[in-house]
Design an enzyme around this catalytic site. Structure first.
Site, PDB file in Angstrom:
ATOM      1  N   CYS A  65       0.781  -1.236   0.000  1.00 16.66           N
ATOM      2  CA  CYS A  65       0.000   0.000   0.000  1.00 16.66           C
ATOM      3  C   CYS A  65       0.813   1.287   0.000  1.00 16.66           C
ATOM      4  O   CYS A  65       0.552   2.178  -0.801  1.00 16.66           O
ATOM      5  CB  CYS A  65      -0.979  -0.019   1.159  1.00 16.66           C
ATOM      6  N   HIS A 113      -0.026  13.739   0.208  1.00 20.27           N
ATOM      7  CA  HIS A 113      -0.110  13.318   1.595  1.00 20.27           C
ATOM      8  C   HIS A 113       0.346  11.886   1.872  1.00 20.27           C
ATOM      9  O   HIS A 113       0.555  11.098   0.971  1.00 20.27           O
ATOM     10  CB  HIS A 113      -1.538  13.489   2.103  1.00 20.27           C
TER      11      HIS A 113
END
Ligand code: NAG
Ligand code: NAG
Ligand code: NAG
Length: 526
Positions: free
Chosen positions: A69, A111
């Site tokens: 991820c 982010h």
């Protein structure tokens, strides 16, 4: 006269602004493409996700930049290979595990992560990287949050025993040295404590991942600890719909990223989904995710912006974390944009998740910065059928920060080739590895394998290494690899131990003092 011109300019800019579509990005976690009805699954019911493909285009060869991820999400958000942003893992740690570490996507990108240098600096927080509103997890969902499994025992099944053995053996050795007069009892006790403290800390850390990692934020505020996973999808939907209503009230185009924790384990669903699917807990999770997607799509319609919204659905990585193997990097990819993309279209041309940043730039007319290299390519012409071939000639498949395979889509013909230089170390006689196929112990092939993945997607019959085809294609690929590597600039890694290790001083405790009573519920929903 002057007034008129100004008015006209104002009108034009209003129409232009109106024309920019809203962007809705829907991201599932760890969901393989084979889980979806529209990709051929007949056991799981996913009508809402399927309808995105039915109303738009289905990408059958959609690829992520990594099979875990952290790097793949970094690539999705930046449109760049993780090796360019410092987000490529370099060792056994392939995700940014602890929210309170120094690791995160550099501020020059987008982010991920939270603090960088000091407690509370929020340098990696989404709101410091272009987002206006944030509700969600700073780190990853972990097995430990479900109170049934522990990440550490999945990686090392005998971890507790090993830790206790190391501690015990060393303690006995110290004791013997004392007995034979090498040092005194006080020295023994001091060494014993010095040795026991880090062992105990390691044990405490790995045994309490939920305490250290399960935190939910609304903007800069820690609102829930630990996260109540059951019902979280419903809260995400609530926040997403509220954001959409707020945005459409202002009339400004919006970009909304809905990033669910499903289907990452621990999988917890709200009561109404428990035990409802024929596939157990996984199926329940799929159905809840599908419901959530349906609610968001309904929200678009209710807000009257369905026709002016580009919807993109994907998953952060495949069902198996096999490095550069397609099971880890091939994901669902569906794009819907009424009036621009023909409903029910399909393309088998390879596309990258990284293509989304250039796609957004193209449809909104917002230019990308020119001071860096983008690896994604605007896939709009392919989506509309204006072109029928992938905009990518070479796609580089990394496992961590090592190149393990290259995909090559020649400018003519209909074939796509995959050139594999490293393979995961599989368990004997199985198609799986221990845990998630480490990149560092992958098998380096002395003769790389070449596959025609158009006719052999399962990569079962490599092309004869003596053939002319093999020689010609591998030459082209090796040249492309040299060009690619020369385009990489040195970058500070976010995966050094210094960056990754938890900063205990930064660890918050929402209703007590750490580690006691760190328990509170999002007041908006409690
Ligand atoms: C559908 O997806 C589920 C969940 O991954 C899987 O167990 C099942 O085998 C799939 N069924 C088909 C027909 O592909
Ligand atoms: C929506 O707007 C209200 C009122 O300004 C604000 O309090 C709320 O936080 C906003 N919600 C979202 C999800 O943006
Ligand atoms: C904080 O903890 C106390 C005592 O355990 C509890 O009564 C209270 O509801 C908690 N507060 C919040 C905001 O969760």
């Amino acid at each position: 006269m002057i007034l008129r011109v100004l008015l006209l300019v104002a009108l034009i800019s209003v129409t232009l602004a109106r024309k920019a579509p809203n962007i809705l990005i829907l991201v599932a976690d760890d969901m393989g493409y084979g889980d979806l009805g529209c990709y051929g699954n007949t056991t799981v019911r996913t009508p809402n996700m399927d309808s995105i493909a039915a109303d738009g285009i289905k990408l059958t060869q959609h690829l992520t930049a990594a099979s875990t991820c952290t790097p793949s999400r970094a690539a999705l958000l930046t449109g760049r290979y993780p090796v360019r942003t410092g987000m490529a893992p370099q060792g056994i740690m392939r995700v940014n595990l602890w929210p309170y570490s120094r690791s995160g996507l550099p501020e020059s990108e987008w982010h991920m992560g939270l603090h960088r240098d000091n407690d509370g600096d929020n340098k990696h927080h989404p709101l410091n990287q272009g987002f206006n509103y944030f509700y969600g997890l700073i780190g990853t969902n972990l097995d430990d949050f479900g109170h049934e499994y522990r990440v550490i025992t999945m990686i090392r099944p005998h971890w507790y025993g090993q830790l206790i053995s190391v501690w015990g053996v060393t303690t006995i050795a110290l004791w013997c040295l004392m007995k034979f007069g090498y040092f005194r009892v006080t020295t023994f006790l001091a060494l014993f404590l010095l040795w026991t403290a880090p062992i105990y800390f390691t044990y405490f850390l790995m045994d309490n991942m939920e305490l250290f990692c399960s935190v939910l934020y609304r903007n800069y505020d820690l609102v829930e600890q630990p996260i109540r996973l059951a019902g979280l999808s419903q809260r995400f939907v609530h926040e997403g719909l509220e954001f959409m209503r707020n945005a459409t009230d202002t009339g400004e185009p919006f970009l909304l990223v809905m990033s669910w924790v499903h289907m990452h384990v621990a999988i917890k669903t709200a009561k109404q989904f428990q035990g409802k699917s024929p596939l157990g807990r996984y199926g329940d999770g799929m159905e809840e995710l599908d419901w959530s997607v349906g609610e968001i799509m309904k929200g678009l319609k209710d807000a009257g912006v369905e026709d002016n919204t580009l919807v993109y659905f994907t998953s952060d990585n495949g069902g198996k974390s096999h490095g550069a193997v397609d099971g880890g990097i091939r994901v669902p990819g569906m794009v819907k944009w009424p009036g621009h993309i023909r409903p029910g279209s399909v393309t088998d041309e390879p596309t990258f998740q990284m293509d989304v940043v250039p796609l957004i730039s193209h449809v909104t007319g917002v230019a990308l910065p020119t001071d860096r290299k983008y690896d994604g390519k605007n896939m709009m012409p392919l989506l509309t059928g204006e072109i029928t071939q992938s905009p990518h000639e070479f796609m580089f498949h990394y496992c961590g920060n090592k190149l393990h395979a290259v995909r090559y889509r020649p400018g003519s013909g209909s074939r796509t080739w995959k050139y594999v230089t490293h393979e995961p170390q599989l368990l004997p006689g199985k198609s799986t590895c221990r845990f998630i196929c480490s990149c560092t112990n992958a098998v380096t092939l002395t003769t790389p394998k070449l596959y025609d993945v158009t006719s052999d997607p399962g990569e079962t019959s490599p092309i004869d290494a003596q053939s002319e085809t093999y020689t010609d294609i591998s030459e082209l690929i090796q040249k492309a690899v040299i060009d690619h590597k020369s385009s990489l600039d040195p970058v500070e890694s976010q995966f050094s131990w210094f960056k990754l290790l938890p900063q205990i001083r930064w660890q918050p405790c929402c209703n007590g003092s750490f580690p006691f009573n760190c328990d509170c519920q999002d007041p908006k929903f409690s």
